[in-house]
Design a protein around this motif. Structure first.
Motif, PDB file in Angstrom:
ATOM      1  N   ASP A   1       6.177 -17.724   3.022  1.00  0.00           N
ATOM      2  CA  ASP A   1       5.223 -18.740   3.456  1.00  0.00           C
ATOM      3  C   ASP A   1       4.571 -18.339   4.776  1.00  0.00           C
ATOM      4  N   PHE A   2       5.355 -17.747   5.660  1.00  0.00           N
ATOM      5  CA  PHE A   2       4.801 -17.297   6.942  1.00  0.00           C
ATOM      6  C   PHE A   2       3.774 -16.193   6.718  1.00  0.00           C
ATOM      7  N   LEU A   3       4.010 -15.338   5.714  1.00  0.00           N
ATOM      8  CA  LEU A   3       3.035 -14.296   5.389  1.00  0.00           C
ATOM      9  C   LEU A   3       1.718 -14.925   4.933  1.00  0.00           C
ATOM     10  N   THR A   4       1.807 -16.017   4.168  1.00  0.00           N
ATOM     11  CA  THR A   4       0.602 -16.752   3.766  1.00  0.00           C
ATOM     12  C   THR A   4      -0.117 -17.314   4.992  1.00  0.00           C
ATOM     13  N   CYS A   5       0.664 -17.912   5.895  1.00  0.00           N
ATOM     14  CA  CYS A   5       0.112 -18.476   7.133  1.00  0.00           C
ATOM     15  C   CYS A   5      -0.571 -17.388   7.964  1.00  0.00           C
ATOM     16  N   LEU A   6       0.104 -16.255   8.105  1.00  0.00           N
ATOM     17  CA  LEU A   6      -0.437 -15.150   8.902  1.00  0.00           C
ATOM     18  C   LEU A   6      -1.679 -14.565   8.241  1.00  0.00           C
ATOM     19  N   GLY A   7      -1.660 -14.457   6.908  1.00  0.00           N
ATOM     20  CA  GLY A   7      -2.825 -13.926   6.204  1.00  0.00           C
ATOM     21  C   GLY A   7      -4.058 -14.777   6.410  1.00  0.00           C
ATOM     22  N   ALA A   8      -3.893 -16.102   6.320  1.00  0.00           N
ATOM     23  CA  ALA A   8      -5.025 -17.005   6.549  1.00  0.00           C
ATOM     24  C   ALA A   8      -5.521 -16.892   7.986  1.00  0.00           C
ATOM     25  N   PHE A   9      -4.595 -16.844   8.929  1.00  0.00           N
ATOM     26  CA  PHE A   9      -4.949 -16.770  10.350  1.00  0.00           C
ATOM     27  C   PHE A   9      -5.720 -15.488  10.663  1.00  0.00           C
ATOM     28  N   VAL A  10      -5.173 -14.353  10.257  1.00  0.00           N
ATOM     29  CA  VAL A  10      -5.802 -13.058  10.547  1.00  0.00           C
ATOM     30  C   VAL A  10      -7.119 -12.920   9.786  1.00  0.00           C
ATOM     31  N   GLY A  11      -7.149 -13.397   8.523  1.00  0.00           N
ATOM     32  CA  GLY A  11      -8.369 -13.299   7.734  1.00  0.00           C
ATOM     33  C   GLY A  11      -9.520 -14.057   8.359  1.00  0.00           C
ATOM     34  N   VAL A  12      -9.270 -15.276   8.838  1.00  0.00           N
ATOM     35  CA  VAL A  12     -10.317 -16.066   9.491  1.00  0.00           C
ATOM     36  C   VAL A  12     -10.719 -15.437  10.817  1.00  0.00           C
ATOM     37  N   LEU A  13      -9.736 -14.952  11.541  1.00  0.00           N
ATOM     38  CA  LEU A  13      -9.988 -14.457  12.890  1.00  0.00           C
ATOM     39  C   LEU A  13     -10.755 -13.133  12.890  1.00  0.00           C
ATOM     40  N   PHE A  14     -10.390 -12.219  12.001  1.00  0.00           N
ATOM     41  CA  PHE A  14     -10.995 -10.879  12.017  1.00  0.00           C
ATOM     42  C   PHE A  14     -11.957 -10.639  10.851  1.00  0.00           C
ATOM     43  N   GLY A  15     -12.039 -11.569   9.941  1.00  0.00           N
ATOM     44  CA  GLY A  15     -12.967 -11.422   8.828  1.00  0.00           C
ATOM     45  C   GLY A  15     -13.965 -12.554   8.822  1.00  0.00           C
ATOM     46  N   SER A  16     -13.707 -13.528   7.971  1.00  0.00           N
ATOM     47  CA  SER A  16     -14.568 -14.710   7.885  1.00  0.00           C
ATOM     48  C   SER A  16     -13.748 -15.846   7.298  1.00  0.00           C
ATOM     49  N   VAL A  17     -14.360 -17.013   7.240  1.00  0.00           N
ATOM     50  CA  VAL A  17     -13.669 -18.165   6.665  1.00  0.00           C
ATOM     51  C   VAL A  17     -13.309 -17.909   5.210  1.00  0.00           C
ATOM     52  N   GLU A  18     -14.253 -17.323   4.440  1.00  0.00           N
ATOM     53  CA  GLU A  18     -13.979 -17.031   3.031  1.00  0.00           C
ATOM     54  C   GLU A  18     -12.856 -16.027   2.874  1.00  0.00           C
ATOM     55  N   ILE A  19     -12.855 -14.998   3.730  1.00  0.00           N
ATOM     56  CA  ILE A  19     -11.801 -13.976   3.642  1.00  0.00           C
ATOM     57  C   ILE A  19     -10.441 -14.590   3.960  1.00  0.00           C
ATOM     58  N   GLY A  20     -10.378 -15.433   4.977  1.00  0.00           N
ATOM     59  CA  GLY A  20      -9.114 -16.069   5.338  1.00  0.00           C
ATOM     60  C   GLY A  20      -8.561 -16.915   4.202  1.00  0.00           C
ATOM     61  N   LEU A  21      -9.438 -17.734   3.588  1.00  0.00           N
ATOM     62  CA  LEU A  21      -9.000 -18.558   2.461  1.00  0.00           C
ATOM     63  C   LEU A  21      -8.607 -17.688   1.270  1.00  0.00           C
ATOM     64  N   GLY A  22      -9.385 -16.631   1.029  1.00  0.00           N
ATOM     65  CA  GLY A  22      -9.078 -15.737  -0.091  1.00  0.00           C
ATOM     66  C   GLY A  22      -7.735 -15.051   0.066  1.00  0.00           C
ATOM     67  N   VAL A  23      -7.450 -14.578   1.276  1.00  0.00           N
ATOM     68  CA  VAL A  23      -6.162 -13.915   1.533  1.00  0.00           C
ATOM     69  C   VAL A  23      -5.010 -14.896   1.342  1.00  0.00           C
ATOM     70  N   ALA A  24      -5.170 -16.117   1.878  1.00  0.00           N
ATOM     71  CA  ALA A  24      -4.106 -17.122   1.743  1.00  0.00           C
ATOM     72  C   ALA A  24      -3.850 -17.462   0.281  1.00  0.00           C
ATOM     73  N   LEU A  25      -4.922 -17.652  -0.493  1.00  0.00           N
ATOM     74  CA  LEU A  25      -4.755 -17.963  -1.913  1.00  0.00           C
ATOM     75  C   LEU A  25      -4.138 -16.794  -2.667  1.00  0.00           C
ATOM     76  N   ALA A  26      -4.556 -15.565  -2.329  1.00  0.00           N
ATOM     77  CA  ALA A  26      -4.010 -14.390  -3.013  1.00  0.00           C
ATOM     78  C   ALA A  26      -2.508 -14.261  -2.767  1.00  0.00           C
ATOM     79  N   ILE A  27      -2.082 -14.450  -1.521  1.00  0.00           N
ATOM     80  CA  ILE A  27      -0.653 -14.348  -1.211  1.00  0.00           C
ATOM     81  C   ILE A  27       0.124 -15.475  -1.883  1.00  0.00           C
ATOM     82  N   SER A  28      -0.455 -16.682  -1.890  1.00  0.00           N
ATOM     83  CA  SER A  28       0.224 -17.821  -2.524  1.00  0.00           C
ATOM     84  C   SER A  28       0.410 -17.594  -4.022  1.00  0.00           C
ATOM     85  N   PHE A  29      -0.642 -17.115  -4.692  1.00  0.00           N
ATOM     86  CA  PHE A  29      -0.530 -16.866  -6.123  1.00  0.00           C
ATOM     87  C   PHE A  29       0.409 -15.696  -6.412  1.00  0.00           C
TER      88      PHE A  29
END
Length: 657
Positions: free
Chosen positions: A465-493
Motif C-alpha cells: 500500500d505504501f508503494l501505491t502511496c509513493l507511486g501516486a506522490f512521485v508521479g504527480v510531483l515529477f510527472g503530471s496529475v494523470e501520470i500520478g493517478l495512472g501509476v497508483a491505479l497500476a500498482i493497485s491493480f
C-alpha cells in the motif's frame, strides 16, 4: 504426516469408504435453492435504485401518492429534515453560513486563479452548486464549492488541449463542458449504484495523490508570491523550479513577496490560535477575508501597484450569467473533455464522500453515498449551466462549518446568499487586491492535504500500500496529475492480480478440545489429524487465474505426505478434505481443477471430501457433474463433519485435541 494415535486399518482403497452415519446437516449443502442469476441480481439492484420503499407498517401495495412522496424525499432529503427544522437550528446555521462565507469568498477567488479562470468564476461556483446540494444532499456539515485539487486537475489537463492565455474563450468553454460531464457521470454513478468505481482509488493512493498535488499547487503559487510575469504551464516540480529560477533573473518587486509572506504568517498564526483555543475558531475562519481587506487597503493607500505589486484589477460583478451555449458536447475536443471529466468526477466524489463521512461519524448519523453522488452530480450540472466550474466538498471549509455549529445544509444556502450579495455589491473593492495575498490564502490551505503521519502509518501496516502511496506522490510531483493517478491505479491493480494469482492455500489442524479447524501456520498449537489432510482454499473466486496454482499446490502437498509416509502404512494419508468455505464462486477452469485434483487423489488411493462450498460454487459443481464424480456422500456442511466421516470410514479415531 506425524500421528499420535494408532489407526487400526491399513491403507485401503477409495471404494472401501462407507459413511452411513453422516450427519443430516450435510444434506443441506446439496439441497440449497437455486441462487439468483446475474440477470436477477442486476434487476434487483435496478429496482432498489428506482423504487422507493413502502411506508413502514403499511400492508400491501402503497398508494401512488405515498410512492410519489417517498420518491421525492429520496431525491430531496430537505423534505424529511425540513419538517423538524426549528428557529434554534436556523440561528446556528445562519452564523455558520456567514462564517463559511468569510472563508469561502477569498478561497474561491484564489482557487479560480489556480484553475486559470477569472476571479468571479470561483465566486459563481460558491453560489449555485451549494444551493442545489442544500436540497438534495444528505450531509449536514459539508461545505460545497471550489477546491484546490480539482482546480489543479482542471487547469493542468485542459491547458494541454487549449492554452488559456492564447484562447481564454475556448478554455472557458471546455471548463464548462467538463463540468457538465462531471455532473452527468456523478449522477450516473449514484443512480446505477456505481459507487464502487470511486473505490478504485484506494486510501493509500489518495494520501499520496493529495500530498503530491499539495506540493504542486504550492509551487504554482510562487508565481503570485514573487509577482512573476512569465511562468510555465507544466505542473511537474522540475519544470516549475526551472521557471522560477529563470523568472527571478528578470526584475521583480520584493513587495509581492513581503505581502504574501506577511499574510501567510498571519493566517497560519490565527489558525494555530483557533486550534489551541476552540472558542476562537472564528478567528482562523475570517483571517483570509481580513487578509484580503487589509492587503487591498494597504495597496490602495500606498499605490503599490504603481511600483510592481501585482493586483487582481477588475472582477465582474453581478449574478451568474448563463453558460449553456458554451457547452459543446459534439465539438472537436469532446473525447478529451470526457477523459478529463471522468478523472475529475472520481477525485471530486472521493474527496467529498470522505469529508462527509468523517463528520457524519462524529455526529452519529449515516451518510448515503449514492444520494451524495446524485446531489453532487446535479450541483455540477446546474453549475455548468451558470458559469461555474467543478464543485465538491472542501475539508477546510467543512471543518469551519462544523466548528461554527452548522445543524443542516441551510448553512450552505446562507453562504450562497452571502456570496451573491458580495458579487452584487462589493466586487469593485477588490480591484487593488494583490495577487500575492491570494497565493498566501491557497498556501495556507495546503498543509491539511499533506498527511505525513498517515503515510508513515501506511508504511508500518502494508508495504505494498505504501508503494501505491509513493507511486501516486512521485508521479504527480515529477510527472503530471494523470501520470500520478495512472501509476497508483497500476500498482493497485498489480497488487490485486498478484493476490488473485497466488491465493493462500492452508493446511488445517484441530484446536485442542474443540471442533474448530484453523491454519497450522497461524496457530501452531493446532493438531493435524492422522490419515486425513485438511486443506483450506482462501479465495472467494476459484477461477482461471488461480485454478492451476491451487491445483498444483494441493497435489504437491499430498504427494509429499504420501512419499514421507510410505514406510509407515498406518500413518498414510487416506483422505483429503478441501475446505471451500471461502470459495463463493467458481468458473469452468476451477471446476476442471477440482476434477483433476480428484483424479490424482483416486490414482493415489485417496478419497477427496469437500466441505462447505459457497452457494454459487455448489450449484455449478452440481451442473458440471463434479458432485457425481466425487460422490454425494463426500460433500459436507462443515470441516469437522468431513474429518469425522473420513476417520469413521477408516475405523480410526481423532486426535486427543
Amino acid at each position: 504426516m506425524e500421528a499420535t494415535a494408532a489407526v487400526e486399518s491399513t491403507a485401503t482403497t477409495v471404494s472401501a469408504f462407507d459413511v452411513s452415519k453422516r450427519p443430516d446437516t450435510a444434506k443441506l449443502v446439496l439441497n440449497t435453492p437455486r441462487p439468483p442469476s446475474l440477470r436477477e441480481d442486476l434487476a434487483g439492484a435496478f429496482r432498489r435504485a428506482f423504487r422507493p420503499r413502502a411506508a413502514a407498517g403499511g400492508g400491501g401495495r402503497a398508494p401512488r401518492w405515498a410512492w410519489a412522496l417517498t420518491a421525492l424525499q429520496c431525491v430531496f432529503p430537505v423534505l424529511q429534515w425540513g419538517r423538524s427544522y426549528n428557529l434554534k437550528a436556523f440561528r446556528s446555521d445562519v452564523m455558520a453560513g456567514l462564517t463559511l462565507a468569510s472563508l469561502g469568498i477569498p478561497q474561491s477567488i484564489g482557487y479560480a486563479n489556480l484553475a486559470k479562470l477569472d476571479p468571479q468564476y470561483g465566486l459563481y461556483t460558491s453560489v449555485v452548486p451549494p444551493l442545489i446540494y442544500a436540497v438534495m444532499g444528505t450531509s449536514r456539515e459539508i461545505a460545497i464549492g471550489p477546491v484546490a485539487v480539482v482546480s489543479l486537475l482542471l487547469s493542468s489537463m485542459i491547458q494541454n488541449v487549449v492554452d488559456p492565455a492564447a484562447d481564454p474563450a475556448t478554455y472557458r468553454s471546455l471548463v464548462f463542458t467538463v463540468t457538465f460531464l462531471v455532473g452527468v457521470f456523478q449522477v450516473s454513478f449514484g443512480l446505477f449504484r456505481l459507487g464502487f468505481l470511486v473505490d478504485f482509488l484506494s486510501h493509500a493512493a489518495i494520501v499520496g495523490f493529495m500530498g503530491g498535488a499539495a506540493i504542486v499547487i504550492g509551487l504554482q503559487q510562487l508565481k503570485g508570491l514573487f509577482g512573476l510575469s512569465r511562468f510555465t504551464n507544466s505542473t511537474d516540480v522540475v519544470s516549475v523550479i526551472k521557471a522560477v529560477c529563470s523568472a527571478l533573473r528578470d526584475p521583480w518587486h520584493p513587495g509581492n513577496f513581503l505581502i504574501g509572506c506577511s499574510f501567510l504568517i498571519f493566517i497560519l498564526t490565527t489558525r494555530f490560535i483557533g486550534r489551541r483555543y476552540k472558542k476562537l475558531f472564528w478567528l482562523s475562519a475570517i483571517s483570509p477575508l481580513l487578509s484580503v481587506i487589509l492587503s487591498t487597503a494597504a495597496v490602495y493607500a500606498t499605490r503599490a501597484d504603481k511600483h510592481g505589486v501585482k493586483i487582481i484589477q477588475s472582477v465582474h460583478a453581478g449574478v451568474n450569467p448563463s453558460s449553456a451555449k458554451q457547452i459543446h458536447l459534439n465539438g472537436p475536443y469532446s473525447a478529451e473533455c470526457a477523459k478529463i471529466a471522468i478523472i475529475c468526477a472520481v477525485i471530486a466524489l472521493t474527496e467529498a464522500i470522505a469529508v462527509g463521512r468523517s463528520f457524519a461519524s462524529i455526529r452519529g448519523y449515516r451518510l448515503d453515498g449514492n444520494k451524495e453522488m446524485i446531489a453532487m452530480g446535479f450541483s455540477n450540472v446546474a453549475g455548468s449551466l451558470s458559469s461555474c466550474y467543478v464543485a465538491t466538498g472542501s475539508f477546510s471549509r467543512t471543518a469551519v462549518n462544523f466548528s461554527a455549529g452548522a445543524r443542516s445544509t441551510m448553512s450552505n444556502i446562507v453562504m450562497s446568499i452571502t456570496v451573491f450579495i458580495a458579487l452584487e455589491l462589493f466586487m469593485k473593492f477588490l480591484y487593488y487586491t494583490p495577487m500575492a495575498v491570494l497565493a498566501s490564502i491557497i498556501l495556507s490551505a495546503l498543509p491539511g492535504l499533506i498527511d505525513i503521519k498517515e503515510a508513515f502509518n501506511i508504511w508500518k501496516v502494508d508495504k505494498m500500500d505504501f508503494l501505491t502511496c509513493l507511486g501516486a506522490f512521485v508521479g504527480v510531483l515529477f510527472g503530471s496529475v494523470e501520470i500520478g493517478l495512472g501509476v497508483a491505479l497500476a500498482i493497485s491493480f498489480a497488487k490485486i492480480i498478484i493476490q488473485s494469482i497466488r491465493p493462500q492455500v492452508e493446511v488445517l489442524g484441530r484446536l485442542q478440545g474443540t471442533n474448530t479447524f484453523c491454519s497450522i501456520r497461524q496457530y501452531p498449537v493446532a493438531c493435524r489429524t492422522p490419515t486425513v489432510q485438511t486443506i483450506r482454499i482462501d479465495t472467494s473466486f476459484l477461477c482461471f487465474i488461480n485454478a492451476t496454482f491451487i491445483k498444483e499446490r494441493i497435489i504437491e502437498w499430498v504427494r509429499e505426505d504420501v512419499e514421507t509416509s510410505d514406510e509407515k502404512a498406518r500413518e498414510r494419508v487416506q483422505a483429503v478434505v478441501l475446505d471451500m468455505s471461502n470459495v463463493v464462486n467458481i468458473d469452468t477452469s476451477g471446476l476442471t481443477a477440482l476434477e483433476e485434483i480428484h483424479k490424482e487423489l483416486v490414482s493415489l488411493g485417496i478419497q477427496m471430501a469437500i466441505a462447505s462450498p459457497g452457494w454459487q460454487a455448489i450449484q455449478k459443481m452440481k451442473v458440471a457433474r463434479v458432485i457425481d464424480r466425487v460422490g454425494e456422500d463426500w460433500i459436507f456442511l462443515t470441516v469437522g463433519e468431513a474429518v469425522e466421516a473420513c476417520l469413521t470410514a477408516h475405523k480410526g479415531t481423532a486426535l486427543e485435541c
